[in-house]
Design an enzyme around this catalytic site. Sequence first.
Site, PDB file in Angstrom:
ATOM      1  N   GLU A  45      31.426  74.397 -59.007  1.00  0.00           N
ATOM      2  CA  GLU A  45      30.576  74.268 -60.185  1.00  0.00           C
ATOM      3  C   GLU A  45      29.267  74.969 -59.832  1.00  0.00           C
ATOM      4  O   GLU A  45      28.682  74.681 -58.784  1.00  0.00           O
ATOM      5  CB  GLU A  45      30.286  72.794 -60.506  1.00  0.00           C
ATOM      6  CG  GLU A  45      29.433  72.666 -61.766  1.00  0.00           C
ATOM      7  CD  GLU A  45      28.980  71.237 -62.051  1.00  0.00           C
ATOM      8  OE1 GLU A  45      29.136  70.371 -61.177  1.00  0.00           O
ATOM      9  OE2 GLU A  45      28.451  71.010 -63.166  1.00  0.00           O
ATOM     10  N   ARG A  84      37.681  65.347 -47.790  1.00  0.00           N
ATOM     11  CA  ARG A  84      36.572  66.276 -47.625  1.00  0.00           C
ATOM     12  C   ARG A  84      35.981  66.151 -46.219  1.00  0.00           C
ATOM     13  O   ARG A  84      36.196  65.175 -45.516  1.00  0.00           O
ATOM     14  CB  ARG A  84      35.502  65.979 -48.648  1.00  0.00           C
ATOM     15  CG  ARG A  84      34.853  64.582 -48.515  1.00  0.00           C
ATOM     16  CD  ARG A  84      33.417  64.573 -48.991  1.00  0.00           C
ATOM     17  NE  ARG A  84      33.152  65.568 -49.995  1.00  0.00           N
ATOM     18  CZ  ARG A  84      33.112  65.319 -51.303  1.00  0.00           C
ATOM     19  NH1 ARG A  84      33.298  64.108 -51.737  1.00  0.00           N
ATOM     20  NH2 ARG A  84      32.848  66.270 -52.152  1.00  0.00           N
ATOM     21  N   LYS A  95      25.398  67.276 -52.848  1.00  0.00           N
ATOM     22  CA  LYS A  95      24.602  68.335 -53.491  1.00  0.00           C
ATOM     23  C   LYS A  95      23.312  67.760 -54.058  1.00  0.00           C
ATOM     24  O   LYS A  95      22.271  68.388 -54.008  1.00  0.00           O
ATOM     25  CB  LYS A  95      25.403  68.942 -54.651  1.00  0.00           C
ATOM     26  CG  LYS A  95      26.277  70.104 -54.286  1.00  0.00           C
ATOM     27  CD  LYS A  95      26.603  70.866 -55.577  1.00  0.00           C
ATOM     28  CE  LYS A  95      28.026  71.390 -55.561  1.00  0.00           C
ATOM     29  NZ  LYS A  95      28.401  72.006 -56.850  1.00  0.00           N
TER      30      LYS A  95
END
Length: 560
Positions: A40, A264, A274
């Site tokens: 994204e 992850r 983020k």
Amino acid sequence: MPEKVFEINKESLNFIEQIVEEDIRSGKHAGRVHTRFPPEPNGYLHIGHAKSICLNFGLADKYNGKTNLRFDDTNPETEETEYVESIKEDIRWLGFEWEHEFFASDYFEQIYEFAVSLIKKGMAYVDDQSAEEIASQKGTPTEPGKESQYRSRSMEENLNLFQRMRNGEFGEGAKVLRAKIDMASPNMHLRDPIMYRIKFDKHHRTGDKWKIYPMYDFAHGQSDSIEEITHSVCTLEFEVHRPLYDWYIKQLGIFPSRQIEFARLNLNYTIMSKRKLLQLVNEKRVSGWDDPRMPTITGMRRRGLTPEAIREFADRVGVAKRENVIDVSLLEFCVREDLNMRTERRMVVLDPLKVVITNYPEGQTENLPAENNPEYKDSHHREISFSREIFIERDDFELNPPEGYNRLAPGGMVRLKHAFIIRCDETVINPDESIKELRCTYFPESRSGQDKSGIKVKGVIHFVNAADAIGAEVRLYDRLFKVENPDSQEGSFLDYLNPDSLKVISDAKAEPTLKNAKPLDKFQFLRLGYFCVDKDSTSSHLIFNRTVTLKDTWAKVHKK
RNA sequence: UGUCCCGUGGUGUAACUGGCAACACGCUUGAUUUUGAUUCAAGAAAGUCCAGGUUCGAGCCCUGGCGGGACAACCA
């Protein structure tokens, strides 16, 4: 076809490779492998993304497939072109090239048609309730939800309303399009999930063309299908979304991409969120996204890490479904392993202590050959100069040496790397008791490479010639956080920032061969570590970033 | 008190789908060394969350527990 190839293949496969190989064997999608990396564009890529990039591109590479780059840009509120550019730069820097560059926004028209077809099948409806009302009807993981009073609108009315949503006839939040699935499902994502919402934000690519935007669940899988992605690899938190992913594909009758989830990457002493990284940037806790302490790709690049080291790291951490926390020492190992082979050596003194060689003639200078990289037998040599006054590292002298110390001490001897053995005869002390300088004698017979002195010393230290040393700024970086897991601590993660994560040395003394070092050039400063020329460095103001120290057995032993 | 996922040395990943638990990082010790680096050699460290079951044999299969994680954004 290549059944035999796989039988020969003795290396162990991760679970995704096993799935892929089974699919190839069974002839699924005619053995085709097509992955995608779907960032994204609302932030910079970090080391966690690097793992995903290496996985996706690596899979395609290994099985003769392709990988698309697809920006998941369905939320105009947070997404910007700046991020698109940085993401592309970072992927390329890591060494990967994508087959196609796509944007989910490329598919808005088609996704809209998908929605219309679901409405026509009676599987989607427009809901006029507020976000709060919808949330209150949603139930909880342990209690079923309640059906909306708008759930049974006629297909014609839904079609009409959805068209008008698109036209911008309703305000933001006034209406949403929902899939009609099962408000009592034990899986929350199946309780009539929202497919479209009204948003008037300007989109970074489509501008204000669209007043409605699809949600992740009604965009990601659809984009995968449109691109005929065979294996859609994502992280564990999307596991519960998979039934919905599959439901849409089934109801729409579109290409059956398969979603596969893996754990992850987590690294100790760092954060990967983020949102939190953005906060560090916004609050100026770091100098920017590319601050060398950041776990971002751009930060690590500026720090001096190489794509090769990062790829090796991504390879070594493995792929599985288990939650994991990787020790940063593994990353450091990969970095040192790569830099050891590729960097030339230089001598730089960070904390200079002047040494006068009393028996060396005043005004005399000689040049000595110094190998650039001992890892290569035939590596080139450079010349370093030597004269009566030199600088050594303040650390390399001890007035009262501890047991086992093998550098310089009063009356003791060490070898100056690439030069001579010296003996410390006298310590000159300042009025404040600090050490002003050392007065030493050297042994002309002990010249490096042709030592006829017969003297054996235990220690070797680096030095620079005072006469031609150049000044340099050196930035010493350490881990950004002082605790292993800043995310799961009491209070804010900001409370656990390491106050010593950056030490700036403004007046280091470097050998003159460093004069023309260019940004991103990498060196090993003998006995200190690996360093990378900062992007802001110039020949009149050299700046070096410490990428990582050398392993230091002595420091470890001596720490206690 | 729901659904799904996951439990193997300190960390991470393996174990050819039932056959002596391996590799890497880290750690310890030694050798070499004109970088206390590199390199080399050796070593410590798990009996696979627990309890049953199937089997000649279980880390792998079955049952039940226990523990951890994810899921209730008009974010992705």
